[in-house]
Motif scaffolding. Structure first.
Motif, PDB file in Angstrom:
ATOM      1  N   ALA A  61      35.751  46.586  37.278  1.00  0.00           N
ATOM      2  CA  ALA A  61      37.123  46.158  36.997  1.00  0.00           C
ATOM      3  C   ALA A  61      37.097  44.753  36.411  1.00  0.00           C
ATOM      4  N   PRO A  62      36.553  44.613  35.207  1.00  0.00           N
ATOM      5  CA  PRO A  62      36.445  43.277  34.600  1.00  0.00           C
ATOM      6  C   PRO A  62      37.807  42.661  34.334  1.00  0.00           C
ATOM      7  N   ALA A  63      37.845  41.340  34.374  1.00  0.00           N
ATOM      8  CA  ALA A  63      39.119  40.629  34.275  1.00  0.00           C
ATOM      9  C   ALA A  63      39.870  40.945  32.986  1.00  0.00           C
ATOM     10  N   ASP A  64      39.137  41.149  31.893  1.00  0.00           N
ATOM     11  CA  ASP A  64      39.840  41.401  30.637  1.00  0.00           C
ATOM     12  C   ASP A  64      40.559  42.740  30.645  1.00  0.00           C
ATOM     13  N   LEU A  65      39.930  43.763  31.241  1.00  0.00           N
ATOM     14  CA  LEU A  65      40.588  45.070  31.319  1.00  0.00           C
ATOM     15  C   LEU A  65      41.757  45.042  32.290  1.00  0.00           C
ATOM     16  N   VAL A  66      41.601  44.304  33.402  1.00  0.00           N
ATOM     17  CA  VAL A  66      42.706  44.183  34.357  1.00  0.00           C
ATOM     18  C   VAL A  66      43.888  43.474  33.697  1.00  0.00           C
ATOM     19  N   LYS A  67      43.607  42.400  32.979  1.00  0.00           N
ATOM     20  CA  LYS A  67      44.676  41.654  32.308  1.00  0.00           C
ATOM     21  C   LYS A  67      45.393  42.523  31.286  1.00  0.00           C
ATOM     22  N   ALA A  68      44.612  43.366  30.594  1.00  0.00           N
ATOM     23  CA  ALA A  68      45.195  44.257  29.584  1.00  0.00           C
ATOM     24  C   ALA A  68      45.830  45.502  30.202  1.00  0.00           C
ATOM     25  N   GLN A  69      45.683  45.652  31.513  1.00  0.00           N
ATOM     26  CA  GLN A  69      46.178  46.822  32.233  1.00  0.00           C
ATOM     27  C   GLN A  69      45.626  48.113  31.632  1.00  0.00           C
ATOM     28  N   ASP A  70      44.357  48.056  31.265  1.00  0.00           N
ATOM     29  CA  ASP A  70      43.688  49.223  30.679  1.00  0.00           C
ATOM     30  C   ASP A  70      43.055  50.033  31.805  1.00  0.00           C
ATOM     31  N   TRP A  71      43.901  50.749  32.536  1.00  0.00           N
ATOM     32  CA  TRP A  71      43.438  51.478  33.712  1.00  0.00           C
ATOM     33  C   TRP A  71      42.517  52.636  33.330  1.00  0.00           C
ATOM     34  N   ARG A  72      42.728  53.238  32.157  1.00  0.00           N
ATOM     35  CA  ARG A  72      41.858  54.325  31.724  1.00  0.00           C
ATOM     36  C   ARG A  72      40.430  53.836  31.508  1.00  0.00           C
ATOM     37  N   ALA A  73      40.293  52.641  30.951  1.00  0.00           N
ATOM     38  CA  ALA A  73      38.953  52.095  30.722  1.00  0.00           C
ATOM     39  C   ALA A  73      38.264  51.808  32.050  1.00  0.00           C
ATOM     40  N   ILE A  74      39.014  51.325  33.032  1.00  0.00           N
ATOM     41  CA  ILE A  74      38.444  51.063  34.358  1.00  0.00           C
ATOM     42  C   ILE A  74      38.028  52.373  35.009  1.00  0.00           C
ATOM     43  N   THR A  75      38.842  53.404  34.867  1.00  0.00           N
ATOM     44  CA  THR A  75      38.464  54.718  35.401  1.00  0.00           C
ATOM     45  C   THR A  75      37.183  55.218  34.740  1.00  0.00           C
ATOM     46  N   VAL A 130      28.001  52.653  44.177  1.00  0.00           N
ATOM     47  CA  VAL A 130      28.541  51.342  43.802  1.00  0.00           C
ATOM     48  C   VAL A 130      29.757  51.009  44.652  1.00  0.00           C
ATOM     49  N   MET A 131      29.758  49.789  45.204  1.00  0.00           N
ATOM     50  CA  MET A 131      30.922  49.271  45.909  1.00  0.00           C
ATOM     51  C   MET A 131      31.514  48.144  45.067  1.00  0.00           C
ATOM     52  N   PRO A 132      32.691  48.347  44.470  1.00  0.00           N
ATOM     53  CA  PRO A 132      33.277  47.282  43.672  1.00  0.00           C
ATOM     54  C   PRO A 132      33.666  46.081  44.527  1.00  0.00           C
ATOM     55  N   VAL A 133      33.366  44.907  44.012  1.00  0.00           N
ATOM     56  CA  VAL A 133      33.759  43.658  44.660  1.00  0.00           C
ATOM     57  C   VAL A 133      34.998  43.168  43.913  1.00  0.00           C
ATOM     58  N   MET A 134      36.141  43.182  44.585  1.00  0.00           N
ATOM     59  CA  MET A 134      37.412  42.969  43.903  1.00  0.00           C
ATOM     60  C   MET A 134      38.056  41.639  44.294  1.00  0.00           C
ATOM     61  N   VAL A 135      38.439  40.880  43.277  1.00  0.00           N
ATOM     62  CA  VAL A 135      39.208  39.653  43.451  1.00  0.00           C
ATOM     63  C   VAL A 135      40.594  39.942  42.896  1.00  0.00           C
ATOM     64  N   ILE A 136      41.580  40.072  43.766  1.00  0.00           N
ATOM     65  CA  ILE A 136      42.903  40.517  43.322  1.00  0.00           C
ATOM     66  C   ILE A 136      43.887  39.353  43.254  1.00  0.00           C
ATOM     67  N   GLN A 137      44.751  39.413  42.253  1.00  0.00           N
ATOM     68  CA  GLN A 137      45.721  38.348  42.039  1.00  0.00           C
ATOM     69  C   GLN A 137      47.114  38.703  42.543  1.00  0.00           C
ATOM     70  N   SER A 138      47.367  40.000  42.769  1.00  0.00           N
ATOM     71  CA  SER A 138      48.662  40.429  43.276  1.00  0.00           C
ATOM     72  C   SER A 138      48.511  41.785  43.941  1.00  0.00           C
ATOM     73  N   VAL A 139      49.482  42.147  44.762  1.00  0.00           N
ATOM     74  CA  VAL A 139      49.447  43.443  45.436  1.00  0.00           C
ATOM     75  C   VAL A 139      49.528  44.567  44.417  1.00  0.00           C
ATOM     76  N   ASP A 140      50.409  44.427  43.427  1.00  0.00           N
ATOM     77  CA  ASP A 140      50.537  45.477  42.410  1.00  0.00           C
ATOM     78  C   ASP A 140      49.226  45.665  41.661  1.00  0.00           C
ATOM     79  N   GLU A 141      48.568  44.562  41.330  1.00  0.00           N
ATOM     80  CA  GLU A 141      47.278  44.662  40.644  1.00  0.00           C
ATOM     81  C   GLU A 141      46.270  45.397  41.523  1.00  0.00           C
ATOM     82  N   ALA A 142      46.238  45.074  42.792  1.00  0.00           N
ATOM     83  CA  ALA A 142      45.306  45.743  43.707  1.00  0.00           C
ATOM     84  C   ALA A 142      45.538  47.247  43.729  1.00  0.00           C
ATOM     85  N   LEU A 143      46.805  47.659  43.775  1.00  0.00           N
ATOM     86  CA  LEU A 143      47.123  49.081  43.795  1.00  0.00           C
ATOM     87  C   LEU A 143      46.704  49.768  42.501  1.00  0.00           C
ATOM     88  N   GLN A 144      46.986  49.136  41.380  1.00  0.00           N
ATOM     89  CA  GLN A 144      46.661  49.739  40.082  1.00  0.00           C
ATOM     90  C   GLN A 144      45.152  49.853  39.883  1.00  0.00           C
TER      91      GLN A 144
END
Length: 212
Positions: free
Chosen positions: A182-196, A12-26
């Protein structure tokens, strides 16, 4: 590393739409922790190129690519930002001279047999089927395999956790692309464990996925 080798780095290659540099890193850190190591950062936000620069510096072992490339100027900007490969929803003729000059691994998008044949004749043997589900998905890929056995695809568009394995089981699919890791709702919630956790569930070796 050629385009096919990049696609085979993982299922799987994630297709990422990033809103900030910090978000991209996280988000990238969370996906890496789940076993993902190839990323397409789309040129859909003002933060995209700055994000690519930071990701390349922060994660030198990751393969960071840039998507939604539509013209030579975007390709040049992506390469200057440090992108290791480029992805496009199509293969406009105006891009061909720039691609030839830069010799960057490139994944062009196709939606029909004619487009796939034209891309192959232009030297591209690994292609992005886009938008995969909308143009025929799995039945289309099955139909393309016999007449075009030397073309390998990365389907993107409408791919998600429930249908990814069926795509990966096809002999002409090297990997799939999608945004579900990396769904938008998990990114907004900063739920990095769920994304992992989503990344870990998707990071099945290609051979194992295809034999299942």
């Amino acid at each position: 590393m050629d385009t096919l080798a990049i696609l085979k780095r993982g299922p799987v290659m994630p297709v990422m739409v990033i809103q900030s540099v910090d978000e991209a890193l996280q988000v990238t850190r969370a996906l890496l922790a789940g076993g993902i190591n190839t990323f397409e950062i789309t040129l859909r936000t003002p933060a995209a190129l700055d994000g690519v620069r930071e990701l390349v510096n922060a994660f030198p072992d990751a393969l960071i690519g840039v998507g939604t490339i539509r013209d030579a100027g975007q390709l040049d900007a992506a390469l200057k930002a440090g992108a290791r490969f480029a992805v496009s929803p199509g293969l406009p003729a105006a891009l061909l001279p720039a691609l030839a000059a830069n010799r960057v691994p490139f994944l062009p998008g196709v939606a029909t047999p004619t487009e796939a044949m034209n891309a192959f004749d232009a030297g591209f043997h690994a292609l992005k089927l886009f938008p995969a589900e909308a143009v025929g998905g799995i039945p289309l890929l099955k139909s393309l395999h016999s007449p075009l056995p030397d073309i390998v695809f990365c389907p993107t568009g409408g791919i998600h956790a429930a249908n990814a394995a069926a795509y990966l089981a096809l002999p002409n699919v090297a990997c799939v692309g999608g945004s579900w890791l990396a769904p938008a709702d998990l990114v907004k919630a900063q739920d990095w464990r769920a994304i992992t956790a989503l990344a870990a569930a998707a990071s099945v070796p290609s051979g194992q996925a295809q034999s299942s």
